[in-house]
Design a protein around this motif. Structure first.
Motif, PDB file in Angstrom:
ATOM      1  N   TYR A  19      -9.527   5.698  -0.050  1.00  0.00           N
ATOM      2  CA  TYR A  19      -9.093   6.365   1.051  1.00  0.00           C
ATOM      3  C   TYR A  19      -9.769   7.652   1.101  1.00  0.00           C
ATOM      4  O   TYR A  19      -9.923   8.267   1.929  1.00  0.00           O
TER       5      TYR A  19
ATOM      6  N   ASP B 127      -6.190   2.981  -3.584  1.00  0.00           N
ATOM      7  CA  ASP B 127      -4.839   2.464  -3.441  1.00  0.00           C
ATOM      8  C   ASP B 127      -4.822   1.333  -4.421  1.00  0.00           C
ATOM      9  O   ASP B 127      -5.618   0.399  -4.523  1.00  0.00           O
ATOM     10  N   ASP B 128      -3.614   1.239  -5.204  1.00  0.00           N
ATOM     11  CA  ASP B 128      -3.725   0.285  -6.286  1.00  0.00           C
ATOM     12  C   ASP B 128      -3.485  -1.400  -5.671  1.00  0.00           C
ATOM     13  O   ASP B 128      -3.873  -2.444  -6.143  1.00  0.00           O
TER      14      ASP B 128
ATOM     15  N   LYS C 211      -3.002   8.949   6.109  1.00  0.00           N
ATOM     16  CA  LYS C 211      -1.890   7.984   5.604  1.00  0.00           C
ATOM     17  C   LYS C 211      -0.473   8.374   5.651  1.00  0.00           C
ATOM     18  O   LYS C 211       0.333   7.666   5.983  1.00  0.00           O
TER      19      LYS C 211
ATOM     20  N   LEU D  51      -1.275   5.207  -6.044  1.00  0.00           N
ATOM     21  CA  LEU D  51      -2.434   5.350  -6.034  1.00  0.00           C
ATOM     22  C   LEU D  51      -3.151   5.823  -7.216  1.00  0.00           C
ATOM     23  O   LEU D  51      -2.620   6.327  -8.109  1.00  0.00           O
TER      24      LEU D  51
ATOM     25  N   THR E  58       4.183  -1.388   4.193  1.00  0.00           N
ATOM     26  CA  THR E  58       3.709  -0.280   3.786  1.00  0.00           C
ATOM     27  C   THR E  58       4.718   0.665   3.172  1.00  0.00           C
ATOM     28  O   THR E  58       5.731   0.795   3.660  1.00  0.00           O
TER      29      THR E  58
ATOM     30  N   PHE F   9       2.897   9.105  -0.264  1.00  0.00           N
ATOM     31  CA  PHE F   9       2.946   7.917  -0.888  1.00  0.00           C
ATOM     32  C   PHE F   9       3.854   8.044  -2.360  1.00  0.00           C
ATOM     33  O   PHE F   9       4.540   9.288  -2.371  1.00  0.00           O
TER      34      PHE F   9
ATOM     35  N   PRO G 272       0.811  -1.077  -0.180  1.00  0.00           N
ATOM     36  CA  PRO G 272       0.038   0.050   0.008  1.00  0.00           C
ATOM     37  C   PRO G 272       0.965   1.217   0.073  1.00  0.00           C
ATOM     38  O   PRO G 272       1.904   1.368   0.478  1.00  0.00           O
ATOM     39  N   GLY G 273       0.398   2.400  -0.636  1.00  0.00           N
ATOM     40  CA  GLY G 273       1.289   3.674  -0.831  1.00  0.00           C
ATOM     41  C   GLY G 273       2.226   3.647  -1.911  1.00  0.00           C
ATOM     42  O   GLY G 273       2.696   4.551  -2.190  1.00  0.00           O
TER      43      GLY G 273
ATOM     44  N   VAL H 257      -5.890  12.115   1.971  1.00  0.00           N
ATOM     45  CA  VAL H 257      -5.325  10.903   2.059  1.00  0.00           C
ATOM     46  C   VAL H 257      -3.885  11.240   2.900  1.00  0.00           C
ATOM     47  O   VAL H 257      -3.430  10.269   3.596  1.00  0.00           O
TER      48      VAL H 257
END
Length: 420
Positions: free
Chosen positions: A174, A167-168, A198, A145, A304, A201, A141-142, A194
């Protein structure tokens, strides 16, 4: 004619052919049974029934009989009536989930689909096209996006834009909210939501909309030398902006919007929501948590790629920034407004000084000279008074007139000041 009936006819014809060959002594019982796909004992039983009853003796008596495990008719009728009266137009999967959660449904998804199809409420899906392999998800994750907007009639009679950032790696959404029109400020709002929850990214995957990229012609290649406001902000943060050149390239976000366009209008209608503010509250408080619990998947790897935000406040980067020159009356002209710069104790005036205007997603404004904020304004250009300016207005005595009085008999820490 059903498939079972056709197969029964074929079996009868095949049996009669083998039966005649057996009567001519060209086959043994074991060979005839093997060619028919049954055991020798089964072939002997069928022969006895055929000689006693003719072709009727070969009929499969299970065909046409109701299964002992069949769902009661009244239960099926209740389910179909519920769909007709409250959930007309819902997809089978969406209706099946709501039926189980809110109405105590106990049957499988396949039974629900077949029953609704038999009742004529749901059409059978067309045959799918050629298989295409999807791009693998990012491992963490991150790492990447997606952000995109969708114009749709989310509420009856109202076409709004839904801005989604997901998120891909997990397909978790988010940020999602409704706006009148997609643009630069809506993109900044999604990115800010985001990053506040979070962190930073690695990359952002978008279409070639004008608020993300400059293109010389519609549908052409993006110009990486000229930066839009969103591209400039992401570059300041070290985030890579990636353009998509086809809807198939954005397949993950396109599939999410297909699900949202099908489910979200029905959920809003069921909740009786018709205003954008109420729709945004429902989206954040109820729909998104349930959606992510239902559709989000685990990332391919544990960990992450998000990192905490440090340094410059994100609001001063995720905003529109334009340079302006201060006019002779100490004002800045921005979007048909005159922003009056208040008196500064450090400068007599700012005339002819190049300053930077920040426009934030909530519509407020600010004027900066280098890293220093000179003033902040409401969306209508009215000055927002700070606490320091408020104290200065209530106590206009110049600080330069204050003098320090030191008692030679005082100890350390007893020095005090007084006004001259």
């Amino acid at each position: 004619m059903t498939r079972a009936t056709v197969l029964q006819e074929v079996r009868q014809m095949r049996f009669e052919e083998l039966y005649e060959r057996r009567q001519r002594r060209t086959l043994t019982m074991a060979e005839a049974g093997e060619m028919l796909g049954v055991t020798e004992r089964t072939f002997r039983r069928w022969r006895g029934r055929y000689e006693a009853e003719g072709r009727e003796g070969l009929q499969d008596r299970r065909i046409g009989r109701t299964s002992a495990r069949a769902v009661p008719v009244d239960e099926a009728l209740r389910m179909v009536t519920l769909y007709e009266t409250r959930y007309t137009g819902w997809t089978v999967k969406h209706f099946h989930e709501r039926w189980q959660v809110d109405h105590g449904g106990r049957r499988s998804y396949s039974w629900t689909k077949k029953t609704l199809q038999a009742a004529g409420h749901v059409a059978r899906a067309p045959r799918r096209g050629a298989h295409r392999k999807k791009r693998p998800r990012k491992p963490l994750p991150g790492m990447m996006l997606h952000q995109d907007g969708s114009t749709h009639e989310w509420v009856a009679g109202c076409r709004w834009d839904l801005i989604v950032t997901l998120d891909d790696a997990t397909t978790e959404i988010y940020s999602a909210f409704f706006v009148e029109e997609e643009g630069t400020l809506s993109s900044f709002r999604g990115l800010r939501e985001v990053m506040e929850t979070k962190g930073l990214f690695s990359s952002l995957y978008t279409d070639r909309g004008s608020h993300y990229w400059y293109t010389d012609e519609a549908g052409g290649k993006v110009d990486t030398t000229r930066l839009t406001q969103v591209h400039r902000a992401l570059q300041q943060l070290g985030i890579t902006l990636i353009p998509a050149y086809s809807p198939e390239a954005r397949g993950r976000s396109e599939r999410v919007f297909r699900t949202l366009q099908d489910r979200l209008p029905k959920e809003l209608a069921l909740a009786g929501i018709i205003e954008m503010a109420a729709a945004n509250r429902y989206l954040a408080e109820q729909f998104l948590p349930a959606y992510n619990q239902r559709f989000a998947v685990s990332a391919p790897e544990v960990g992450t790629a998000f990192i905490p935000w440090v340094g410059t406040p994100h609001a001063e980067i995720l905003c529109v920034q334009d340079d302006r020159v201060v006019a002779n009356d100490n004002t800045v002209h921005y979007r048909r407004q005159r922003l009056q710069i208040p008196q500064d104790p450090h400068r007599f005036h700012d005339v002819k000084v190049t300053v930077r205007v920040h426009e934030y997603p909530d519509g407020t404004l600010a004027v900066f000279h280098g890293p220093r904020c000179l003033a902040r304004y409401q969306a209508d250009g009215q000055l927002i008074e700070t606490e320091v300016e408020s104290r200065r207005r209530k106590d206009p005595t110049p600080r330069s007139r204050a003098r320090l009085i030191v008692d030679p008999r005082a100890t350390v820490g007893e020095t005090f000041s007084a006004r001259g």
